[in-house]
Design a protein around this motif. Structure first.
Motif, mmCIF file in Angstrom:
data_model
loop_
_atom_site.group_PDB
_atom_site.id
_atom_site.type_symbol
_atom_site.label_atom_id
_atom_site.label_comp_id
_atom_site.label_asym_id
_atom_site.label_seq_id
_atom_site.Cartn_x
_atom_site.Cartn_y
_atom_site.Cartn_z
ATOM 1 N N LEU A 184 6.905 43.174 48.641
ATOM 2 C CA LEU A 184 5.670 42.955 47.892
ATOM 3 C C LEU A 184 4.952 41.713 48.381
ATOM 4 O O LEU A 184 5.588 40.733 48.790
ATOM 5 N N ASP A 185 3.637 41.748 48.307
ATOM 6 C CA ASP A 185 2.784 40.605 48.577
ATOM 7 C C ASP A 185 2.674 39.796 47.278
ATOM 8 O O ASP A 185 2.391 40.364 46.215
ATOM 9 N N ALA A 186 2.903 38.484 47.346
ATOM 10 C CA ALA A 186 2.876 37.646 46.141
ATOM 11 C C ALA A 186 1.529 37.688 45.433
ATOM 12 O O ALA A 186 1.454 37.427 44.227
ATOM 13 N N THR A 187 0.469 38.033 46.152
ATOM 14 C CA THR A 187 -0.854 38.090 45.532
ATOM 15 C C THR A 187 -1.108 39.417 44.816
ATOM 16 O O THR A 187 -2.093 39.549 44.086
ATOM 17 N N HIS A 188 -0.220 40.399 45.030
ATOM 18 C CA HIS A 188 -0.350 41.721 44.386
ATOM 19 C C HIS A 188 1.054 42.242 44.115
ATOM 20 O O HIS A 188 1.603 42.980 44.931
ATOM 21 N N LEU A 189 1.623 41.884 42.971
ATOM 22 C CA LEU A 189 2.982 42.321 42.640
ATOM 23 C C LEU A 189 2.927 43.726 42.048
ATOM 24 O O LEU A 189 3.240 43.953 40.877
ATOM 25 N N ASN A 190 2.518 44.645 42.889
ATOM 26 C CA ASN A 190 2.293 46.023 42.457
ATOM 27 C C ASN A 190 3.574 46.646 41.909
ATOM 28 O O ASN A 190 4.635 46.551 42.530
ATOM 29 N N GLY A 191 3.452 47.280 40.756
ATOM 30 C CA GLY A 191 4.587 47.967 40.161
ATOM 31 C C GLY A 191 5.400 47.111 39.205
ATOM 32 O O GLY A 191 6.292 47.629 38.529
ATOM 33 N N ILE A 192 5.120 45.812 39.141
ATOM 34 C CA ILE A 192 5.829 44.939 38.206
ATOM 35 C C ILE A 192 4.978 44.800 36.941
ATOM 36 O O ILE A 192 3.809 44.417 37.006
ATOM 37 N N ALA A 193 5.590 45.109 35.827
ATOM 38 C CA ALA A 193 4.850 45.167 34.564
ATOM 39 C C ALA A 193 4.519 43.775 34.022
ATOM 40 O O ALA A 193 5.161 42.783 34.365
ATOM 41 N N VAL A 194 3.522 43.742 33.167
ATOM 42 C CA VAL A 194 3.105 42.506 32.501
ATOM 43 C C VAL A 194 4.255 41.961 31.646
ATOM 44 O O VAL A 194 4.970 42.717 30.986
ATOM 45 N N GLU A 195 4.427 40.648 31.683
ATOM 46 C CA GLU A 195 5.369 39.922 30.814
ATOM 47 C C GLU A 195 6.773 40.512 30.863
ATOM 48 O O GLU A 195 7.401 40.797 29.841
ATOM 49 N N THR A 196 7.291 40.635 32.076
ATOM 50 C CA THR A 196 8.619 41.222 32.293
ATOM 51 C C THR A 196 9.729 40.173 32.323
ATOM 52 O O THR A 196 10.836 40.423 31.839
ATOM 53 N N TYR A 197 9.430 38.978 32.859
ATOM 54 C CA TYR A 197 10.502 38.053 33.234
ATOM 55 C C TYR A 197 10.618 36.836 32.322
ATOM 56 O O TYR A 197 9.614 36.238 31.918
ATOM 57 N N ASP A 198 11.869 36.465 32.041
ATOM 58 C CA ASP A 198 12.156 35.256 31.272
ATOM 59 C C ASP A 198 11.926 34.009 32.118
ATOM 60 O O ASP A 198 11.667 32.928 31.580
ATOM 61 N N ALA A 199 12.032 34.148 33.428
ATOM 62 C CA ALA A 199 11.783 33.048 34.369
ATOM 63 C C ALA A 199 11.390 33.652 35.704
ATOM 64 O O ALA A 199 11.772 34.780 36.028
ATOM 65 N N ALA A 200 10.611 32.896 36.481
ATOM 66 C CA ALA A 200 10.168 33.392 37.780
ATOM 67 C C ALA A 200 10.143 32.250 38.796
ATOM 68 O O ALA A 200 9.700 31.146 38.496
ATOM 69 N N LEU A 201 10.642 32.546 39.991
ATOM 70 C CA LEU A 201 10.604 31.604 41.109
ATOM 71 C C LEU A 201 9.541 32.061 42.099
ATOM 72 O O LEU A 201 9.408 33.260 42.368
ATOM 73 N N MET A 202 8.810 31.115 42.655
ATOM 74 C CA MET A 202 7.900 31.378 43.769
ATOM 75 C C MET A 202 8.035 30.193 44.733
ATOM 76 O O MET A 202 7.259 29.250 44.710
ATOM 77 N N LEU A 203 9.084 30.264 45.574
ATOM 78 C CA LEU A 203 9.473 29.100 46.375
ATOM 79 C C LEU A 203 9.036 29.199 47.831
ATOM 80 O O LEU A 203 9.555 28.470 48.669
#
Length: 272
Positions: A98-117
């Motif tokens: 996936l491209d970080a600018t278009h997280l296609n297929g990942i639903a809204v408000e899915t994750y308790d925490a997120a890394l973008m390193l």
């Protein structure tokens, strides 16, 4: 796919990112210390722009459920193989290209925490950086914590002054001045670090806060390590004080006075 994305994929398809974090462990050690400190005790975590998944594997070992994504297909495949080799496949919700600018297929408000390193290193256009942070906000639950890595403009300018032939075209003062003004860097030598963007330290917090995050902490991932040569480090090793030095570097990472000399910063925030 645009030329910039193709260049990133080409670079990381031939670069040993897992090995870099093994050879230069201080960044990983410090980041993991502060990630552990601020993560919820359990939950679902996105490692977005994960490369071969070194952070994701560590989080999976600690019992978190992890979704891994990266732009480079070979990195995602390497991560899948690492998870299998470590017996961690059951801890992963999926491995996605996936491209970080278009997280296609990942639903809204899915994750308790997120890394973008990683992604913000390579997004040279402001609109692309904003799109990546908006996507991070979209997929994180309200109150969820995010960990975002950036590179610093001051450290890169110091690197250019100290080793100009290593960072061409920053081998003259006009080029360095231009870099400091714009923040974008494209290595002149073939095969070297792909086109990148570097933040002014003072711009990181406002950038994240204007996209809906509440700042928890900003730390220098490489701390004071850039100021200590291998020979100097050997002194502390021979004294049997290497672990004490490491503990000091971890603690110093949150001292605001070293943020500009740290090559990487870790922004820790919470979605409002």
């Amino acid at each position: 796919m645009d030329r910039d994305r193709e260049r990133i994929i080409q670079y990381y398809s031939g670069f040993d990112e897992w090995g870099r974090l093994e050879r230069e462990p201080i960044e990983f050690i410090i980041n993991m210390h502060y990630i552990r400190e601020h993560l919820p005790p359990s939950g679902l975590i996105l490692d977005n722009g994960a490369g071969p998944g070194k952070y994701a594997m560590e989080l999976a070992k600690q019992g978190y459920q992890v979704t891994l994504s990266d732009l480079t297909p070979s990195s995602v495949e390497q991560a899948r193989e690492k998870a299998e080799a470590f017996g961690l496949t059951q801890q992963f919700e999926g491995f996605h290209v996936l491209d970080a600018t278009h997280l296609n297929g990942i639903a809204v408000e899915t994750y308790d925490a997120a890394l973008m390193l990683g992604p913000l290193y390579h997004l040279q256009q402001e609109e692309a950086r904003e799109a990546a942070v908006r996507e991070l906000y979209r997929v994180t639950k309200p109150g969820g914590v995010v960990f975002v890595a950036v590179q610093t403009r001051m450290r890169m300018s110091i690197n250019s002054l100290q080793s100009p032939h290593h960072w061409r075209p920053n081998d003259n003062m006009d080029a360095i001045r231009s870099f400091v003004e714009r923040g974008t860097f494209d290595h002149q030598d073939q095969g070297r670090f792909t086109g990148a963007y570097y933040f002014h330290v003072q711009d990181v917090v406002p950038f994240m806060e204007q996209h809906g995050f509440e700042t928890v902490q900003l730390i220098g991932s490489s701390s004071l390590k850039a100021m200590i040569t291998d020979e100097q480090q050997q002194y502390w090793r021979e004294r049997g004080e290497e672990q004490k030095l490491l503990q000091y570097l971890i603690e110093a990472a949150k001292d605001p006075s070293i943020l500009g000399i740290s090559s990487h910063l870790l922004y820790i925030g919470r979605k409002l």
